[in-house]
Design a protein around this motif. Sequence first.
Motif, PDB file in Angstrom:
ATOM      1  N   GLN A   7      -5.301   0.805  -4.840  1.00  0.00           N
ATOM      2  CA  GLN A   7      -5.067   1.257  -3.466  1.00  0.00           C
ATOM      3  C   GLN A   7      -6.258   0.925  -2.577  1.00  0.00           C
ATOM      4  O   GLN A   7      -6.101   0.486  -1.435  1.00  0.00           O
ATOM      5  N   ALA A  23       0.830  -1.201   0.000  1.00  0.00           N
ATOM      6  CA  ALA A  23       0.000   0.000   0.000  1.00  0.00           C
ATOM      7  C   ALA A  23       0.864   1.250   0.000  1.00  0.00           C
ATOM      8  O   ALA A  23       0.549   2.245  -0.671  1.00  0.00           O
ATOM      9  N   GLN A  41      -5.856   4.272  -8.000  1.00  0.00           N
ATOM     10  CA  GLN A  41      -6.744   4.483  -6.849  1.00  0.00           C
ATOM     11  C   GLN A  41      -7.558   3.222  -6.541  1.00  0.00           C
ATOM     12  O   GLN A  41      -7.776   2.877  -5.377  1.00  0.00           O
ATOM     13  N   GLN A  91       0.914   4.006  -2.847  1.00  0.00           N
ATOM     14  CA  GLN A  91       0.672   5.419  -2.564  1.00  0.00           C
ATOM     15  C   GLN A  91       1.718   6.287  -3.234  1.00  0.00           C
ATOM     16  O   GLN A  91       1.407   7.359  -3.788  1.00  0.00           O
ATOM     17  N   THR A  92       2.972   5.826  -3.194  1.00  0.00           N
ATOM     18  CA  THR A  92       4.044   6.561  -3.889  1.00  0.00           C
ATOM     19  C   THR A  92       3.770   6.616  -5.393  1.00  0.00           C
ATOM     20  O   THR A  92       3.905   7.667  -6.034  1.00  0.00           O
ATOM     21  N   ASN A 106       0.965   8.998  -6.099  1.00  0.00           N
ATOM     22  CA  ASN A 106       1.419  10.391  -6.053  1.00  0.00           C
ATOM     23  C   ASN A 106       2.112  10.779  -7.355  1.00  0.00           C
ATOM     24  O   ASN A 106       1.918  11.888  -7.876  1.00  0.00           O
ATOM     25  N   GLN A 114      -6.248  -1.469   0.696  1.00  0.00           N
ATOM     26  CA  GLN A 114      -6.740  -1.016   1.998  1.00  0.00           C
ATOM     27  C   GLN A 114      -7.832  -1.950   2.523  1.00  0.00           C
ATOM     28  O   GLN A 114      -7.888  -2.236   3.723  1.00  0.00           O
TER      29      GLN A 114
END
Length: 444
Positions: free
Chosen positions: A220, A68, A217, A72-73, A76, A224
């Motif tokens: 991700q 995760a 997304q 996230q990196t 970004n 999660q």
Amino acid sequence: MHLRRSGLRIRTAVAVLAALASVTGLLAAGTDSAGAAPPPNPSNSQIQSAQQIKTSLAQEVGVLAAQAAQMQTRLNQLMAQKELAEQKLALALSKLAEAKAAAVTAAHNVVTAEQKVVEAQANFIGYVQASYESGDINGTTGTLLTASDPNVLLQQSALQQYQASHELNAVGDMQRAGVAKSNADAAARLAVQTQAAATNAATSAEKAAEGAVAAAQQQQQQLQAAIAANATKLQAAQEQLATLNHERSQFLAYQAEQARLRALAIARAAAAEAAARAHHSNGGGGGGGGSQVPAGSGGSWTAAKGRTAVARAEHWLGWPYAWAGGNADGPTYGVCAGDGAFNDCHVIGFDCSGLAMNAWPQAGLAHYAATQYLQGSYHPSMGNLMPGDLVFWSSDGSVGGIHHVAIYIGGGMVIQAPESGSVIQETPLYNVSWGLFGATRPLT
């Protein structure tokens, strides 16, 4: 002398039993209730399995958390690329607007150029007409010879020169106007086409960036969700492991308390025996009848053998119950069966009759409680039990209905292997089970 010694033994035994009976109160005070079953004792395999499950889930949560973080990196980075694509699209749209505005200006310039061409054409036509109307046929020399007034001739020559110069200007203006019109029209079309292609490319890049961000997304969110699900499982596994560890610690505390009470009972019994002997030495004993072997016992039974049987059974206190497990040589694997014994083939221990076999190895007892009842010829009453006697419970009041056996240890207490999931323990005689049937004294 023999009678005096026999009387001493009887009085000593009575004193010892009295001391053991007094310990019953200690047993009751040391537990929630005198007949309460011991706390559950999870096996080592259960604790190890719970630990492995907890460790595995913790590792899985760690791996997912790392994934995760990486995602996230990446997300970004994709967001930055998307924002850059949006900026490039905005720039392309701005340039397209500028190109369209330039095209409008170019179109206006074309109109202006067309007007100049028209004007140049009109000027040229006017010049031709003026030349024709001037009658300039024979040239300047002829005109001078025939002219009545040379001054007039000179004026006419200046006019013709003016007209010649304007002829060149008109033609030049007409040519330049045509070229400007073509150049302006071509430049406008090329600028709009080029910027439209750039805008389309920027739009595609912006849409691709949006798609990449949306996919990242979604990944991700899936990570999660997986982390949340595994975290819930991990919490349950941690609670299960904590429960098993707590049960084990409670059971160990129970064992320690049972050992303490047994040691206290033995100490009090030894003190009572010493007091009885001292009383006899001081002359307080006297004769008294009786025999070393209680009346009706017979055979090779002795009180010492009974105490040895109790000691052998006490050695296994705290060991697990295993259905059909145990024999004269020691504990064995049980047998998996219904009625709660579905896991007993994986448990090493004793059932009730297996424990009795081990307590009395020299008696050749069968691994069946009803048969054990018949393997001793003397059946003492509940008021005349001696340590080592076997006590039986029957479901219908008959020998065939006998379903449980325990070993009497004195002081109203027995040692028993109760049922699957429990352990070998000391229990008050009348709290063992229902259907108390009778007793047998082995080796009689």
